[in-house]
Design a protein around this motif. Structure first.
Motif, PDB file in Angstrom:
ATOM      1  N   LEU A  40       0.825  -1.195   0.000  1.00  0.00           N
ATOM      2  CA  LEU A  40       0.000   0.000   0.000  1.00  0.00           C
ATOM      3  C   LEU A  40       0.868   1.257   0.000  1.00  0.00           C
ATOM      4  CD1 LEU A  40      -2.961   0.962   0.249  1.00  0.00           C
ATOM      5  CD2 LEU A  40      -2.651   0.848   2.725  1.00  0.00           C
ATOM      6  N   VAL A  72       3.039   3.144   2.901  1.00  0.00           N
ATOM      7  CA  VAL A  72       2.329   3.389   4.153  1.00  0.00           C
ATOM      8  C   VAL A  72       2.899   2.453   5.207  1.00  0.00           C
ATOM      9  CG1 VAL A  72       0.062   3.357   5.284  1.00  0.00           C
ATOM     10  CG2 VAL A  72       0.250   3.979   2.857  1.00  0.00           C
ATOM     11  N   ASP A  73       3.243   2.991   6.358  1.00  0.00           N
ATOM     12  CA  ASP A  73       3.759   2.166   7.448  1.00  0.00           C
ATOM     13  C   ASP A  73       2.623   1.460   8.174  1.00  0.00           C
ATOM     14  OD1 ASP A  73       6.404   2.843   7.063  1.00  0.00           O
ATOM     15  OD2 ASP A  73       6.384   4.477   8.519  1.00  0.00           O
ATOM     16  N   TYR A  74       2.959   0.299   8.736  1.00  0.00           N
ATOM     17  CA  TYR A  74       2.016  -0.393   9.616  1.00  0.00           C
ATOM     18  C   TYR A  74       1.709   0.528  10.799  1.00  0.00           C
ATOM     19  CZ  TYR A  74      -0.122  -4.265  12.138  1.00  0.00           C
ATOM     20  OH  TYR A  74      -1.009  -5.075  12.794  1.00  0.00           O
ATOM     21  N   GLY A  75       0.425   0.708  11.121  1.00  0.00           N
ATOM     22  CA  GLY A  75       0.047   1.546  12.245  1.00  0.00           C
ATOM     23  C   GLY A  75      -0.127   3.011  11.903  1.00  0.00           C
ATOM     24  N   GLU A  76       0.002   3.350  10.642  1.00  0.00           N
ATOM     25  CA  GLU A  76      -0.080   4.741  10.192  1.00  0.00           C
ATOM     26  C   GLU A  76      -1.333   4.914   9.322  1.00  0.00           C
ATOM     27  OE1 GLU A  76       3.328   7.560   8.236  1.00  0.00           O
ATOM     28  OE2 GLU A  76       2.867   5.748   7.107  1.00  0.00           O
ATOM     29  N   THR A  77      -2.060   6.006   9.512  1.00  0.00           N
ATOM     30  CA  THR A  77      -3.202   6.240   8.625  1.00  0.00           C
ATOM     31  C   THR A  77      -2.699   6.692   7.256  1.00  0.00           C
ATOM     32  OG1 THR A  77      -3.439   8.570   9.201  1.00  0.00           O
ATOM     33  CG2 THR A  77      -4.674   6.994  10.552  1.00  0.00           C
ATOM     34  N   LEU A  78      -3.561   6.584   6.261  1.00  0.00           N
ATOM     35  CA  LEU A  78      -3.218   7.060   4.916  1.00  0.00           C
ATOM     36  C   LEU A  78      -2.904   8.549   4.949  1.00  0.00           C
ATOM     37  CD1 LEU A  78      -6.070   5.239   2.970  1.00  0.00           C
ATOM     38  CD2 LEU A  78      -3.631   4.690   2.831  1.00  0.00           C
ATOM     39  N   GLU A  79      -3.689   9.293   5.705  1.00  0.00           N
ATOM     40  CA  GLU A  79      -3.505  10.746   5.757  1.00  0.00           C
ATOM     41  C   GLU A  79      -2.158  11.099   6.401  1.00  0.00           C
ATOM     42  OE1 GLU A  79      -6.368   9.120   6.376  1.00  0.00           O
ATOM     43  OE2 GLU A  79      -7.612   9.959   4.772  1.00  0.00           O
ATOM     44  N   ARG A  84       3.560  12.803   5.879  1.00  0.00           N
ATOM     45  CA  ARG A  84       4.954  12.452   6.104  1.00  0.00           C
ATOM     46  C   ARG A  84       5.746  12.390   4.796  1.00  0.00           C
ATOM     47  NH1 ARG A  84       7.112   7.869   5.324  1.00  0.00           N
ATOM     48  NH2 ARG A  84       5.190   6.629   5.463  1.00  0.00           N
TER      49      ARG A  84
END
Lengths: 167, 167
Positions: A40, A72-79, A84
């Motif tokens: 993702l 996208v990092d695990y634990g991070e929202t798309l937004e 970032r």
């Protein structure tokens, strides 16, 4: 379906199907149950004051100009990932961040199947390329470069159609 | 950034950052470079003729009623995954399939971080629950069940707001 087919793995507790794929340990050959899923990513169409969008010239394959983005990092929202990545790749903060559309053609990235949720935003601050020496440039809407990487020509075409009220 | 920080892995060829995480082989303990990424799912708000949407009652945790959906396979587009999951879980074919919004709160699924791209569609055919005996029911818009699983209460609230022209 009454029974899971051969090779169709399911979560043991809830019965939900896993994405297909097995990986093996490179040392001993043991199958590690790391089922494969598309990776993702987010990409951000950043408009700047005075018009135009920010593109980054890739120094590694696939070559060409690209809208800023990344995994996208695990634990991070798309937004959060979009904010970032924009900061890391352009030095800009984003306002008016909105989801635009998700792109998922398995051939859109030659390195493997990635699904990108594309955002639109307004950039604040002075854009500057990241230290890893990628080129960064603001392009007017009507003078985009020819060599766009990935499916970014399609994404930008869809974006301009949306701005013009075609969809 | 001039240097990748400790634990920050990058693709060797292109320098793009991997999602963080390492997994170990369960037999020999070797680190298998299977970097963790949120798992990608689709969910589909299926409207049926005469009004109402299809919900499925989950027989496994997290319990409650849910809009149909599931994991996206590697090599599969989001749209193909939505069509496949709708058929598997409700027996229906979809027309007028459209992306609605992506939901990515890391806490939205208690089993782990999943990101769902939610679609809207019209269902064709007779809805029927899958053989694994989940309950299926058509709910009028104004009489949804209280016990909705995951973040599906939020998703449906956003959907009804969109239908009412609020966003």
């Amino acid at each position: 379906m009454s029974e899971a087919g051969a090779g169709e793995k399911r979560f043991p507790r809830c019965g939900e199907r896993f994405p297909r794929c097995e990986e093996r340990c490179p040392r001993c050959g043991e199958i590690v149950r790391s089922y494969r899923n598309p990776l993702l990513t987010v990409d951000i169409i950043i408009e700047v004051s005075g018009g135009g969008i920010i593109l980054i010239e890739r120094k590694n394959p696939p070559f060409g100009w690209a809208i800023p983005g990344g995994f996208v990092d695990y634990g991070e929202t798309l937004e959060a990932a979009a904010m970032r990545e924009a900061r890391e790749e352009t030095g800009m903060d984003l306002v008016d961040l909105k989801q635009f559309h998700a792109y998922s053609d398995p051939k859109r990235d030659p390195r493997g199947h990635t699904v990108s949720v594309v955002f639109t935003a307004i950039g604040r601050g002075s854009p500057q390329a990241a230290d890893d020496a990628k080129n960064l440039q603001i392009f007017p809407f009507d003078r985009l470069p020819e060599n766009l990487a990935f499916d970014h020509a399609l994404i930008l075409s869809d974006y301009f159609d949306m701005k013009a009220g075609y969809n």
